[in-house]
Motif scaffolding. Structure first.
Motif, PDB file in Angstrom:
ATOM      1  N   TYR A  57       0.821  -1.219   0.000  1.00  0.00           N
ATOM      2  CA  TYR A  57       0.000   0.000   0.000  1.00  0.00           C
ATOM      3  C   TYR A  57       0.859   1.275   0.000  1.00  0.00           C
ATOM      4  CZ  TYR A  57      -4.043  -3.059   1.012  1.00  0.00           C
ATOM      5  OH  TYR A  57      -5.020  -4.012   0.988  1.00  0.00           O
ATOM      6  N   HIS A  78      -8.817  -3.574   6.179  1.00  0.00           N
ATOM      7  CA  HIS A  78      -7.893  -4.368   7.003  1.00  0.00           C
ATOM      8  C   HIS A  78      -8.177  -4.125   8.489  1.00  0.00           C
ATOM      9  CE1 HIS A  78      -4.353  -5.096   3.962  1.00  0.00           C
ATOM     10  NE2 HIS A  78      -5.519  -5.483   3.492  1.00  0.00           N
ATOM     11  N   HIS A 112     -13.120  -7.976   0.408  1.00  0.00           N
ATOM     12  CA  HIS A 112     -11.912  -7.161   0.248  1.00  0.00           C
ATOM     13  C   HIS A 112     -10.980  -7.766  -0.819  1.00  0.00           C
ATOM     14  CE1 HIS A 112      -8.444  -4.707   1.230  1.00  0.00           C
ATOM     15  NE2 HIS A 112      -7.738  -5.789   1.479  1.00  0.00           N
ATOM     16  N   GLU A 116      -9.740  -6.182  -4.401  1.00  0.00           N
ATOM     17  CA  GLU A 116      -8.329  -6.055  -4.786  1.00  0.00           C
ATOM     18  C   GLU A 116      -8.101  -6.708  -6.141  1.00  0.00           C
ATOM     19  OE1 GLU A 116      -5.733  -5.488  -0.739  1.00  0.00           O
ATOM     20  OE2 GLU A 116      -5.925  -7.540  -1.445  1.00  0.00           O
TER      21      GLU A 116
HETATM   22 FE   LIG Z   1      -5.664  -6.139   1.391  1.00  0.00          FE
END
Ligand SMILES: [Fe+2]
Ligand SMILES: [Fe+2]
Length: 166
Positions: A57, A78, A112, A116
């Motif tokens: 990230y 997260h 999630h 992604e």
């Molecule tokens: Fe992730």
């Protein structure tokens, strides 16, 4: 072995999702089996969250400022998973809330991972060169070696504390 960052992260996702499938397939009364699978998913998630938070990230955020909003949303996702993990860790396998809480964790992480893979990785692949992705992949592999494997380990604690007080 490929060190392309996205390939490496997708391999992690595959392993994580296998524990989700096995958990769902385990029978109604398979308390110990489900407990062990939750332990396994917590270990995989602790490592994976760490390497994305610490390497993927921040690198993508710096290199592709347009993707900043996605990165910020990912940190929050997260964070939600961290909270559920922290509540699961001390819980007994036969607590009536254990399977329910694990199921909510699985639903959250599944969503999630889906985002992604379907939305974020394609943008990252388009924005970065193969060399950049390989460099980040090498860093991810290194981070994986030093990553905490349990949420209560010291290197995971900062993350855990951030999750509680943030
Ligand atoms: Fe992730
Ligand atoms: Fe991921």
């Amino acid at each position: 072995m490929s060190t392309d960052a996205i390939v490496l992260l997708k391999n992690d996702h595959k392993e994580i999702r296998k524990t989700f499938r096995d958990f769902k397939k385990a029978g109604e009364n398979a308390t110990a089996t489900k407990g062990k699978l939750v332990d396994k998913m917590i270990e995989l998630l602790t490592v994976h969250t760490y390497i994305e938070n610490e390497v993927m990230y921040p690198r993508v955020r710096a290199l592709l400022p347009d993707l900043e909003d996605d990165v910020l949303e990912s940190y929050e996702e997260h964070h939600v998973a961290d909270l559920l993990v922290m509540e699961l860790v001390p819980m007994s396998y036969d607590d009536e809330r254990f399977v329910a809480k694990a199921t909510v964790l699985i639903e959250n992480v599944d969503h999630h991972i889906e985002e992604e893979e379907q939305e974020w990785f394609p943008k990252v692949r388009q924005g970065l060169s193969r060399t950049q992705l390989r460099e980040i992949g090498t860093e991810l592999a290194e981070a994986k070696e030093r990553a905490p494997r349990r949420p209560e380990q010291p290197s995971a604690l900062k993350k855990t504390i951030d999750a509680v007080i943030a």
